[in-house]
Write a protein that holds these residues in place. Structure first.
Motif, PDB file in Angstrom:
ATOM      1  N   SER A 142      -7.907  -1.230  -1.843  1.00 29.85           N
ATOM      2  CA  SER A 142      -7.035  -0.314  -1.089  1.00 29.85           C
ATOM      3  C   SER A 142      -7.416   0.270  -0.013  1.00 29.85           C
ATOM      4  CB  SER A 142      -6.489   0.746  -2.243  1.00 29.85           C
ATOM      5  OG  SER A 142      -7.221   1.618  -2.713  1.00 29.85           O
ATOM      6  N   ALA A 143      -8.571   0.663   0.146  1.00 26.53           N
ATOM      7  CA  ALA A 143      -9.055   1.122   1.616  1.00 26.53           C
ATOM      8  C   ALA A 143      -9.197   0.007   2.444  1.00 26.53           C
ATOM      9  CB  ALA A 143     -10.575   1.574   1.327  1.00 26.53           C
ATOM     10  N   LEU A 144      -9.277  -1.182   2.390  1.00 19.68           N
ATOM     11  CA  LEU A 144      -9.227  -2.304   3.348  1.00 19.68           C
ATOM     12  C   LEU A 144      -7.724  -2.380   3.663  1.00 19.68           C
ATOM     13  CD1 LEU A 144     -11.947  -4.541   2.047  1.00 19.68           C
ATOM     14  CD2 LEU A 144     -11.901  -3.365   4.071  1.00 19.68           C
ATOM     15  N   ARG A 145      -6.658  -2.333   2.468  1.00 22.85           N
ATOM     16  CA  ARG A 145      -5.436  -2.675   2.912  1.00 22.85           C
ATOM     17  C   ARG A 145      -4.942  -1.387   3.675  1.00 22.85           C
ATOM     18  NH1 ARG A 145      -2.218  -5.529  -1.692  1.00 22.85           N
ATOM     19  NH2 ARG A 145      -0.606  -5.123  -0.251  1.00 22.85           N
ATOM     20  N   GLY A 146      -5.328  -0.154   3.237  1.00 21.25           N
ATOM     21  CA  GLY A 146      -4.718   1.037   4.069  1.00 21.25           C
ATOM     22  C   GLY A 146      -5.233   0.923   5.639  1.00 21.25           C
ATOM     23  N   ALA A 147      -6.392   0.367   5.879  1.00 25.11           N
ATOM     24  CA  ALA A 147      -6.788   0.321   7.359  1.00 25.11           C
ATOM     25  C   ALA A 147      -5.973  -0.715   8.012  1.00 25.11           C
ATOM     26  CB  ALA A 147      -8.080  -0.059   7.440  1.00 25.11           C
ATOM     27  N   LEU A 190      -2.819   6.152  -0.754  1.00 22.42           N
ATOM     28  CA  LEU A 190      -4.081   6.305   0.195  1.00 22.42           C
ATOM     29  C   LEU A 190      -3.305   6.340   1.501  1.00 22.42           C
ATOM     30  CD1 LEU A 190      -6.940   6.653   0.905  1.00 22.42           C
ATOM     31  CD2 LEU A 190      -7.051   4.075   0.908  1.00 22.42           C
ATOM     32  N   VAL A 191      -2.534   5.805   1.961  1.00 22.48           N
ATOM     33  CA  VAL A 191      -1.837   5.981   3.176  1.00 22.48           C
ATOM     34  C   VAL A 191      -1.004   7.204   3.311  1.00 22.48           C
ATOM     35  CG1 VAL A 191       0.074   5.063   4.760  1.00 22.48           C
ATOM     36  CG2 VAL A 191      -1.850   3.419   3.775  1.00 22.48           C
ATOM     37  N   PRO A 218      -1.431  -2.576  -4.373  1.00 24.17           N
ATOM     38  CA  PRO A 218      -0.260  -1.890  -3.454  1.00 24.17           C
ATOM     39  C   PRO A 218       0.202  -0.444  -3.687  1.00 24.17           C
ATOM     40  CG  PRO A 218       0.367  -4.170  -4.298  1.00 24.17           C
ATOM     41  CD  PRO A 218      -0.815  -3.817  -4.909  1.00 24.17           C
ATOM     42  N   LEU A 219       0.165  -0.235  -5.110  1.00 26.14           N
ATOM     43  CA  LEU A 219       0.577   1.237  -5.499  1.00 26.14           C
ATOM     44  C   LEU A 219      -0.699   2.014  -4.947  1.00 26.14           C
ATOM     45  CD1 LEU A 219       1.901   3.392  -6.809  1.00 26.14           C
ATOM     46  CD2 LEU A 219       0.648   2.729  -8.864  1.00 26.14           C
ATOM     47  N   LEU A 220      -2.033   1.727  -5.118  1.00 28.87           N
ATOM     48  CA  LEU A 220      -3.286   2.698  -4.697  1.00 28.87           C
ATOM     49  C   LEU A 220      -2.939   2.783  -2.986  1.00 28.87           C
ATOM     50  CD1 LEU A 220      -5.909   1.163  -7.198  1.00 28.87           C
ATOM     51  CD2 LEU A 220      -4.244   3.122  -7.554  1.00 28.87           C
ATOM     52  N   THR A 221      -2.959   1.610  -2.683  1.00 26.86           N
ATOM     53  CA  THR A 221      -2.736   1.524  -1.047  1.00 26.86           C
ATOM     54  C   THR A 221      -1.513   2.581  -0.592  1.00 26.86           C
ATOM     55  OG1 THR A 221      -3.461  -0.715  -0.903  1.00 26.86           O
ATOM     56  CG2 THR A 221      -2.425   0.151   1.009  1.00 26.86           C
ATOM     57  N   ASP A 222      -0.362   2.384  -1.126  1.00 20.93           N
ATOM     58  CA  ASP A 222       0.652   3.286  -0.632  1.00 20.93           C
ATOM     59  C   ASP A 222       0.139   4.893  -0.846  1.00 20.93           C
ATOM     60  OD1 ASP A 222       2.339   1.215  -0.193  1.00 20.93           O
ATOM     61  OD2 ASP A 222       3.585   1.492  -2.091  1.00 20.93           O
TER      62      ASP A 222
END
Length: 185
Positions: free
Chosen positions: A97-102, A68-69, A62-66
């Protein structure tokens, strides 16, 4: 490290794996191949040096995704990249995180490519991914079956590219060249 030619049709945002950084030789190699194909690329660190020493932070999807977004929004706020299509290149843990960001930026991310990305770490988001997705895995990677099982949950256009003889890190030059060509395509 942003390099985006004025006529670039898109920018590839690199999300580095655990214990890695924008200085990753593997991701820089892939970024150079992508740049030679006329695309922009952004290499940045998802974690500070201090955070990167904390193993838990490296796996905090979740942190990495935040982050990246947030950096993707930064790309769109810049005049020279405001209208650029954006794709993600995630390696190892940051493939998740790339998939979650997408999924968070649904309809805004044009493609997701992962190099040894741990797709299973984004299991809850996989059915919601709409961006065309490609995963490159080494056939000697012990988690390959787990990856393939998780990827079966994707409902988007999906390609699995298996690099013969390769492990998780694609250590041989020819293996990495193959991954870079697949990513650039």
């Amino acid at each position: 490290m942003l390099a985006a030619p004025a006529d670039a049709p898109g920018v590839v945002v690199f999300a580095h794996g655990s214990a890695s950084s924008r200085k990753s030789p593997r991701n820089n190699f892939v970024a150079d191949v992508i740049r030679k194909r006329g695309l922009g690329r952004l290499l940045f660190d998802l974690l500070t040096e201090r955070e990167n020493r904390n193993r838990e932070k490296r796996f905090d999807i979740p942190l990495l995704t935040d982050r990246l977004v947030a950096v993707t929004e930064w790309v769109w706020d810049r005049e020279e990249t405001r209208d650029a299509n954006v794709g993600y290149f995630g390696s190892s843990t940051s493939g998740a995180s790339a998939l979650r960001g997408a999924t968070r930026l649904q309809g805004e991310i044009d493609a997701v490519v992962s190099r040894g990305g741990r797709v299973y770490m984004a299991a809850e988001a996989l059915p919601d991914v709409r961006a065309p997705t490609c995963s490159s895995l080494g056939c000697r990677y012990p988690g390959a079956r787990t990856q393939q099982g998780a990827a079966a949950q994707l409902t988007c256009e999906y390609e699995l590219h298996v690099v013969e003889g390769a492990g998780h890190l694609f250590e041989e030059a020819a293996e990495l060249e193959e991954v870079a060509a697949v990513a650039a395509n």
